[in-house]
Design an enzyme around this catalytic site. Sequence first.
Site: not given
Length: 555
Positions: A380, A410
């Site tokens: 993460d 992104d």
Amino acid sequence: MIDPPVPLVSVAEESPTGPAGPSRVPAPVGRFAVLATVFVCAACGLVYELELVALASYLTGDSVTQASVVLSVMVFAMGTGSLLAKRLRVRAALAFGVVEALLALVGGASAMALYACFAWYGDTRWVIVGFSLAIGVLIGAEVPLLMTLIQRVRRQDAGGAVADLFAADYVGALVGGLAFPFLLLPRFGQLLGALLTGAVNVVVGGALVLWVFRRDLSPRQRGTLIAANGLVLLLLASGAVLTEPFEGAARRAVYGPDVRVAVHTDVQEVVITGGAGAGSAGAPLALYLDGELRVSARDEFRYHEALVHPAMTGPHARVLVLGGGDGLALREVLRYPGVRTVAVVELDGEVVDLARTDPGLSRLNQRALQDPRVRVVRADAFGWLRERGRPGGPSPGGQPGGGYDVVLSDLPDPGLTASTKLYSQEFYGLVRRVMRPGARLAVHAGPLDGRPRAYWTVDATVRSVGLRTVPYGVVGRLARDPERPGGGERGSGPSGDWGFVLAARDRPELRLPAARPALRSLTPRALRAAHRQAERRHRPGAPTSTLTHPRYGTG
């Protein structure tokens, strides 16, 4: 969650033919059977609730709103069901058997029905509300009937009966709540998991009535209940057998006939259509994540060129890509010979594997993930950045003297509830700590025209951590194609309306590098026009989004 008990009535009033005779099942055994049934019913009921919340969130993308709607409607319906059950206590055993058969059928088939509505009709909002009402009413009817039944086994004071039922109900809810994310969802998926839950529900409910309370039923009632339970089991079993072909037909209805990869990862559903090996020659590759179009080979280069190349002006030896597991932003980064190392932090490792191995996707990203300069971290992004900011933690990039010249965010659209922490003030504060002096940050900030409030909230949030920003946006060819698959309002891929924010400690200059590779769509003139158009749409006074107060709505 169970409802307050209804007033107890005498056994003589409850029996359809007068006072019920003593059960042939010993009282301790019968009492245990009732409490065990309460346990199982509570577990199944919570699974139905969680399944509705999960599927509604998946189909619509807003988990907070969907959880609020499903749970509030269901709790209201449970109260209604509890009131309606007062009229059924005279024939409590028969009523409970019918309620469990209906609940098993409605709850077990709910996931398949919702997905069918999504695939063939598109709108599931009212269907979700309808299933929440129906399941809630049936769950609410269980407790008053079970309260009546447990008193038939052995009379006890109301307080003791309530305590026993509450204990069994809450423990069952705990088991159901844990079984859904850790067993049913990963092992069986939403459709088959709901069908299996329904099968358990009807077997346990029918067994209690037909065994412990069989003397409360006439032979005709017993036969009818057995036939009804058998029919429900047959329907659920048929659904289980047909799950795989049903999913295939639903995917074709959603994504078209060229589906060639469809996998459920630990994070999301990944579907690839077209490209190498597709059923229809020449169909362009498209990548869908959780039903939303993220990449289209027709014009993904417009998005990735706009994200990457303005940030590459200046030093770019060390680059950090947050997200971007498809390798397409990485492809653009590696076109610069001055890049020495790139770290890609992607949560879904299976997307990275597909980007490496799928013929169409690896050809589209020019096998960027196989470049020796690339290091992929499966983590993460928020947690990974946080670890690098702790005293004594690893330096950015895992090397002494780390830090990055360019950071590319992104990530999924900020309007998706699951990704709001990746667009928070805390997140950008962590990003700032890994930026070298003079470094640039490029952020995909969602649709500039479609969701301007969210876009300018991203801009304000980036500025709140001490970075200065320049907004810009580009338009893809798919923007004018309303019939394209996945053409909804949300999504971070080629929606045709892409907004970006370029940020640095000092106000960055929005331009393209002088020594840049040949680009297919982005030119200096187009970039200047993109900035002017964004400035004309500026919304002053946008709020800052934090972890405790997320500000990304639908506008």
